[in-house]
Design a protein around this motif. Structure first.
Motif, PDB file in Angstrom:
ATOM      1  N   VAL A   1       0.737  -1.008   0.016  1.00 14.81           N
ATOM      2  CA  VAL A   1       0.241   0.077   0.058  1.00 14.81           C
ATOM      3  C   VAL A   1       0.907   1.179   0.080  1.00 14.81           C
ATOM      4  N   SER A   2       1.889   1.109   0.901  1.00 14.42           N
ATOM      5  CA  SER A   2       2.964   2.360   1.039  1.00 14.42           C
ATOM      6  C   SER A   2       3.717   2.810  -0.581  1.00 14.42           C
ATOM      7  N   ASP A   3       3.970   1.649  -1.019  1.00 14.35           N
ATOM      8  CA  ASP A   3       4.462   1.745  -2.452  1.00 14.35           C
ATOM      9  C   ASP A   3       3.663   2.360  -3.443  1.00 14.35           C
ATOM     10  N   ARG A   4       2.279   1.635  -3.440  1.00 12.40           N
ATOM     11  CA  ARG A   4       1.505   2.182  -4.533  1.00 12.40           C
ATOM     12  C   ARG A   4       1.157   3.821  -4.327  1.00 12.40           C
ATOM     13  N   ALA A   5       1.072   4.116  -2.907  1.00 17.61           N
ATOM     14  CA  ALA A   5       0.617   5.439  -2.393  1.00 17.61           C
ATOM     15  C   ALA A   5       1.830   6.545  -2.936  1.00 17.61           C
ATOM     16  N   VAL A   6       3.120   6.017  -2.766  1.00 22.32           N
ATOM     17  CA  VAL A   6       4.097   7.126  -3.092  1.00 22.32           C
ATOM     18  C   VAL A   6       4.181   7.165  -4.844  1.00 22.32           C
ATOM     19  N   LEU A   7       4.047   5.896  -5.360  1.00 25.04           N
ATOM     20  CA  LEU A   7       4.177   6.017  -6.824  1.00 25.04           C
ATOM     21  C   LEU A   7       3.061   7.082  -7.387  1.00 25.04           C
ATOM     22  N   ALA A   8       2.018   6.788  -6.959  1.00 21.49           N
ATOM     23  CA  ALA A   8       0.863   7.785  -7.296  1.00 21.49           C
ATOM     24  C   ALA A   8       0.943   9.283  -6.916  1.00 21.49           C
ATOM     25  N   ALA A   9       1.378   9.244  -5.882  1.00 24.44           N
ATOM     26  CA  ALA A   9       1.730  10.782  -5.375  1.00 24.44           C
ATOM     27  C   ALA A   9       2.812  11.716  -6.145  1.00 24.44           C
ATOM     28  N   ALA A  10       3.946  10.798  -6.343  1.00 27.46           N
ATOM     29  CA  ALA A  10       5.125  11.291  -7.047  1.00 27.46           C
ATOM     30  C   ALA A  10       4.974  11.747  -8.531  1.00 27.46           C
ATOM     31  N   SER A  11       4.135  11.001  -9.136  1.00 34.73           N
ATOM     32  CA  SER A  11       3.676  11.197 -10.563  1.00 34.73           C
ATOM     33  C   SER A  11       3.620  12.803 -10.853  1.00 34.73           C
ATOM     34  N   LEU A  12       4.548  13.145 -11.958  1.00 35.40           N
ATOM     35  CA  LEU A  12       4.201  14.564 -12.249  1.00 35.40           C
ATOM     36  C   LEU A  12       3.038  14.933 -12.726  1.00 35.40           C
ATOM     37  N   ASN A  13       2.154  13.830 -13.335  1.00 40.00           N
ATOM     38  CA  ASN A  13       1.081  14.066 -13.751  1.00 40.00           C
ATOM     39  C   ASN A  13      -0.277  14.216 -13.033  1.00 40.00           C
ATOM     40  N   GLN A  14       0.351  13.985 -11.503  1.00 43.50           N
ATOM     41  CA  GLN A  14      -0.730  14.070 -10.541  1.00 43.50           C
ATOM     42  C   GLN A  14      -1.125  15.312 -10.408  1.00 43.50           C
ATOM     43  N   THR A  15      -2.419  15.829 -10.491  1.00 42.84           N
ATOM     44  CA  THR A  15      -2.820  17.156 -10.055  1.00 42.84           C
ATOM     45  C   THR A  15      -3.220  17.515  -8.795  1.00 42.84           C
ATOM     46  N   LEU A  16      -3.483  16.252  -7.924  1.00 46.77           N
ATOM     47  CA  LEU A  16      -3.972  16.517  -6.340  1.00 46.77           C
ATOM     48  C   LEU A  16      -2.613  16.613  -5.562  1.00 46.77           C
ATOM     49  N   ASP A  17      -3.240  17.322  -4.699  1.00 47.95           N
ATOM     50  CA  ASP A  17      -2.027  17.189  -3.463  1.00 47.95           C
ATOM     51  C   ASP A  17      -1.519  15.857  -3.193  1.00 47.95           C
ATOM     52  N   SER A  18      -0.179  15.869  -2.992  1.00 45.21           N
ATOM     53  CA  SER A  18       0.631  14.687  -2.896  1.00 45.21           C
ATOM     54  C   SER A  18       0.250  14.031  -1.528  1.00 45.21           C
ATOM     55  N   ARG A  19       0.135  14.690  -0.422  1.00 44.87           N
ATOM     56  CA  ARG A  19      -0.090  14.431   0.841  1.00 44.87           C
ATOM     57  C   ARG A  19      -1.575  13.565   0.766  1.00 44.87           C
ATOM     58  N   ASP A  20      -2.507  14.375   0.215  1.00 48.38           N
ATOM     59  CA  ASP A  20      -3.964  13.989   0.093  1.00 48.38           C
ATOM     60  C   ASP A  20      -3.887  12.631  -0.333  1.00 48.38           C
ATOM     61  N   VAL A  21      -3.137  12.373  -1.595  1.00 52.08           N
ATOM     62  CA  VAL A  21      -3.061  11.142  -2.302  1.00 52.08           C
ATOM     63  C   VAL A  21      -2.731   9.849  -1.559  1.00 52.08           C
ATOM     64  N   VAL A  22      -1.604  10.379  -0.644  1.00 50.57           N
ATOM     65  CA  VAL A  22      -1.128   9.232   0.054  1.00 50.57           C
ATOM     66  C   VAL A  22      -2.076   9.001   1.193  1.00 50.57           C
ATOM     67  N   GLU A  23      -2.550   9.807   2.029  1.00 53.74           N
ATOM     68  CA  GLU A  23      -3.757   9.470   3.021  1.00 53.74           C
ATOM     69  C   GLU A  23      -4.839   8.726   2.337  1.00 53.74           C
ATOM     70  N   ASP A  24      -5.124   9.141   1.118  1.00 50.91           N
ATOM     71  CA  ASP A  24      -6.496   8.421   0.695  1.00 50.91           C
ATOM     72  C   ASP A  24      -6.078   7.063   0.319  1.00 50.91           C
ATOM     73  N   TYR A  25      -4.790   6.855   0.029  1.00 48.20           N
ATOM     74  CA  TYR A  25      -4.557   5.318  -0.460  1.00 48.20           C
ATOM     75  C   TYR A  25      -4.483   4.455   1.010  1.00 48.20           C
ATOM     76  N   PHE A  26      -3.958   5.011   2.059  1.00 45.20           N
ATOM     77  CA  PHE A  26      -3.880   4.458   3.157  1.00 45.20           C
ATOM     78  C   PHE A  26      -5.398   4.127   3.942  1.00 45.20           C
ATOM     79  N   THR A  27      -6.147   5.223   3.622  1.00 45.76           N
ATOM     80  CA  THR A  27      -7.706   5.132   4.270  1.00 45.76           C
ATOM     81  C   THR A  27      -8.388   4.052   3.529  1.00 45.76           C
ATOM     82  N   LYS A  28      -8.387   3.889   2.309  1.00 47.79           N
ATOM     83  CA  LYS A  28      -9.066   3.111   1.492  1.00 47.79           C
ATOM     84  C   LYS A  28      -8.544   1.678   1.760  1.00 47.79           C
ATOM     85  N   ALA A  29      -7.407   1.502   2.092  1.00 45.79           N
ATOM     86  CA  ALA A  29      -6.804   0.257   2.298  1.00 45.79           C
ATOM     87  C   ALA A  29      -7.070  -0.215   3.891  1.00 45.79           C
TER      88      ALA A  29
END
Length: 485
Positions: free
Chosen positions: A67-95
């Motif tokens: 879950v941690s690996d998937r979260a940081v990969l999604a958050a680090a993408s330069l194509n990611q328009t959402l806030d990186s911290r919010d992306v990480v927290e969302d991954y952990f919450t849904k898991a």
């Protein structure tokens, strides 16, 4: 009459009998295996229970790490328009691991690269280890991912020898090189990538300006015989300084920098037959196919690659020499010279390149491709006097063989290997990718490319249009979204 039966004494009260029984009991081994079995069974049950606890711990840890690996990969993408911290927290919450995050995700974003780092931990209750006083195990996870390239210096080495005209090789090479340039010089990378393109045939042309900077010594402009091979007829022509290749000496192959000063010009000559529709005359590529330094835009690279022409011979060792030299910090004065506004051969933002070997912010890359073996180095006996060595031999003009000094193949291969060794020394930290294009497995060219690569995973054997995919894959590895180990 009185009955007189003898009095019988009980064995239990007989000391001798009791001693005998004790001795027998001490010597009797019946039942000892049962005792040992019970002890081992208890031990195995305890260890098995502990193993169950550790297996549950490892399973939860692996899930948390995933879950941690998937979260940081999604958050680090330069194509990611959402806030990186919010992306990480969302991954952990849904898991279901919202409470596992330790602190706030760390995000480093400098515009052309982004790094996200996350720490997390999860408590796993135990069943058996609590008997040993361990009520829970804490499963930690740490993940970090980066997308972006930072500062990168790339030397792209392209084979433009005459054999590249077969089986559509040259067109495939051009398409692959253009795709590579467009990927690494993408403006999204922040303009921090410089691309030096090094075409080579029998030799490598550093360009007339670099030739002059290195103090190269030219032959005078020379009248060359035309197609009939006889001077003084109407199809004779001049070649005014179209060749800027320099002759290298033994010491040039033991250093990573540019060739020494005052080297002579390679004579302008041809060995094999010329295919005029796709090739320009000469063992040394003409100036239009000379090295292009520190290009910064895809359009510039595309225009140059589309304008390349093939030439005679295969001097891969020369190209590898220049590939390393254009990454060597000792070449910085040359780059500064080429960047002068009156010359404009290096973009001003790259005038201070190549960076120091130990610069932690700069990656140095060589991508080398070839379609054949390194050949011997031939020279005409009378420099620039004859048009085609093989042609002159067959005619035996004046009974003289015009084949002059040459360096044998084994020596050239040794020089190539020496430069590869210099490039792969740990102190330089150069990533060398090699591509054997349209060559037979385990052939000389195949072995040369495989042995020069920095790692077996950085050697590629390919053919046809697959070269485009190979170059694209290398470009992605240079500019990839990756987990940081």
């Amino acid at each position: 009459m009185q009955n007189s039966k003898p009095h019988l004494t009980s064995k239990a009260h007989n000391p001798r009998w009791r001693i005998k029984c004790l001795r027998a009991f001490g010597q009797d081994e019946n039942g000892s295996v049962i005792i040992m079995t019970i002890l081992l069974l208890v031990t195995m049950l305890i260890l098995g229970g502990m193993a169950v606890d550790f297996m549950r711990y490892e399973a939860r840890r692996a899930t948390l790490q995933s879950v941690s690996d998937r979260a940081v990969l999604a958050a680090a993408s330069l194509n990611q328009t959402l806030d990186s911290r919010d992306v990480v927290e969302d991954y952990f919450t849904k898991a279901g691991f919202a409470d596992a995050l330790v602190g706030t995700p760390v995000v480093v974003d400098n515009g052309n690269s982004r790094t996200v780092t996350v720490r997390s931990a999860l408590d796993v209750n135990t069943f058996y280890l609590r008997l040993a006083g361990m009520d829970r195990l804490t499963a930690p996870a740490r993940s970090s991912a980066t997308e972006g390239v930072g500062k990168v210096e790339i030397s792209l080495v392209l084979d433009i020898s005459g054999s590249m005209r077969f089986s559509n090789r040259f067109a495939n090479m051009q398409a692959a090189a253009i795709a590579f340039a467009e990927e690494v010089l993408d403006p999204a990378n922040g303009g921090t990538v410089s691309l030096t393109i090094i075409p080579y045939a029998g030799a490598t042309n550093p360009g007339p300006e670099m030739f002059a900077f290195m103090g190269g010594v030219r032959y005078p402009d020379t009248l060359l015989a035309g197609d009939d091979g006889i001077l003084g007829t109407k199809d004779d022509y001049f070649f005014p300084q179209v060749s800027s290749c320099v002759e290298m000496v033994g010491t040039d192959w033991s250093s990573a920098g540019l060739p020494g000063a005052g080297r002579a010009q390679v004579p302008h000559f041809q060995v094999w037959d010329i295919a005029r529709s796709v090739m320009d005359w000469g063992w040394c590529p003409q100036d239009r196919s000379s090295i292009q330094y520190a290009m910064a835009t895809p359009a510039q690279a595309r225009s140059f690659i589309n304008g390349l022409r093939m030439h005679d011979g295969t001097g891969t060792h020369y190209a590898m020499k220049y590939a390393l030299a254009t990454l060597d910090p000792s070449s910085q004065p040359a780059f500064k010279h080429l960047s002068h506004p009156s010359r404009g051969l290096v973009p001003p933002q790259f005038a201070n390149r190549p960076a120091a070997w130990e610069d932690p912010e700069t990656k140095k890359i060589i991508v080398l491709m070839t379609d054949g073996d390194i050949t011997q180095q031939e020279r005409p006996r009378i420099a620039q006097q004859e048009r085609d060595i093989d042609e002159i031999i067959s005619r035996s003009i004046n009974g003289t063989d015009n084949r002059g000094p040459f360096v044998d193949t084994a020596t050239n291969v040794g020089r190539f290997e020496a430069i590869c060794t210099l490039a792969n020394q740990p102190a330089r930290s150069v990533d060398v990718y090699t591509v054997a294009f349209e060559v037979q497995p385990n052939s000389a060219a195949d072995r040369q490319m495989r042995n020069c690569a920095s790692d077996p995973s950085m050697f590629f054997r390919t053919s046809g249009a697959e070269l485009i995919d190979v170059f694209a894959g290398i470009a992605e590895r240079i500019t990839d979204l990756r987990l940081n180990l």
